[in-house]
Design an enzyme around this catalytic site. Structure first.
Site, mmCIF file in Angstrom:
data_model
loop_
_atom_site.group_PDB
_atom_site.id
_atom_site.type_symbol
_atom_site.label_atom_id
_atom_site.label_comp_id
_atom_site.label_asym_id
_atom_site.label_seq_id
_atom_site.Cartn_x
_atom_site.Cartn_y
_atom_site.Cartn_z
ATOM 1 N N SER A 14 -25.207 -33.176 -15.566
ATOM 2 C CA SER A 14 -24.787 -33.530 -14.212
ATOM 3 C C SER A 14 -25.903 -34.312 -13.532
ATOM 4 C CB SER A 14 -24.459 -32.272 -13.399
ATOM 5 O OG SER A 14 -23.954 -32.610 -12.126
ATOM 6 N N GLU A 15 -25.530 -35.339 -12.767
ATOM 7 C CA GLU A 15 -26.522 -36.224 -12.158
ATOM 8 C C GLU A 15 -27.497 -35.502 -11.238
ATOM 9 O OE1 GLU A 15 -22.711 -38.615 -11.356
ATOM 10 O OE2 GLU A 15 -23.132 -36.728 -12.400
ATOM 11 N N ASN A 16 -27.081 -34.368 -10.666
ATOM 12 C CA ASN A 16 -27.969 -33.675 -9.729
ATOM 13 C C ASN A 16 -29.054 -32.853 -10.422
ATOM 14 O OD1 ASN A 16 -25.791 -31.969 -10.535
ATOM 15 N ND2 ASN A 16 -26.293 -30.539 -8.898
#
Length: 213
Positions: free
Chosen positions: A46-48
């Site tokens: 996930s990008e976060n």
């Protein structure tokens, strides 16, 4: 009959390969985490800043501090790692993610993708979509075949702002699966009970049917 959202996610999960690093886009693609085939070991990113996303949590598993890029609570599998956005996007831009499964508002038969905004409507931003389509090795779109008002989402040309040009490799909808090729769309599979006449009526471009060798 059209596939349900869970059936769509299960079909998309068949695109996963053992040992792959995979990014799931916001919305419908996140359901893929619940349908990973037995015997397939994948690492969901996930990008976060999370590598090793597990299935969605049950009521007694919810951790409000553990979320994906869409702010949904998730679980983390054994061996998961956490890091800053700079490292996360270095993975994406550096070509270290094997597959991205993304939602879409529009996609063309050449693989052009529009999935981040509708002019005049409030949006939170483009997120990581542009980085993903530029840096990931393979891009699969997972979306409903037509919009809520019945208009085509598979088109000869997007009229919404583009996320990327010629970036989509496969389209999975509630009605069918298409490959994007240099010659246009190739129908790979249709949902049970969905015929060619319905597909042609609901698809804004021509397509050919894959020949079985």
């Amino acid at each position: 009959m059209a596939w349900t959202r869970d059936q769509m996610a299960a079909r998309a999960a068949r695109e996963l390969t053992d040992g792959a690093y995979v990014n799931l886009g916001i919305g419908l693609p996140t359901l893929v985490a619940n349908h990973i085939p037995d015997g397939v070991d994948v690492w969901l990113q996930s990008e976060n800043g999370l590598l090793g996303i597990g299935p969605f949590p049950g009521e007694d598993e919810v951790d409000a501090d553990l979320i994906n890029a869409g702010k949904q609570t998730v679980t983390a599998r054994s061996g998961a790692s956490y890091f800053g956005s700079h490292d996360s996007f270095a993975m994406i831009r550096g070509g270290h993610i094997d597959l991205a499964i993304l939602g879409a508002m529009q996609v063309t038969d050449r693989g052009d993708l529009a999935n981040w905004m509708v002019p005049g409507k409030m949006v939170k931003g483009m997120g990581g979509a542009m980085d993903l389509v530029a840096g990931v090795k393979r891009v699969v779109v997972l979306m409903e075949h037509v919009a809520k008002d019945g208009t085509h989402k598979i088109l000869p040309q997007c009229d919404l702002p583009l996320t990327g040009v010629g970036v989509v490799d496969r389209i999975i909808t509630d009605l069918a699966v298409f490959d994007v090729t240099d010659g246009g769309l190739v129908l790979v599979e249709a949902a049970e009970g969905v015929g060619l006449e319905e597909l042609r009526a609901k698809t804004g471009v021509a397509f050919v049917v894959q020949t079985r060798g």
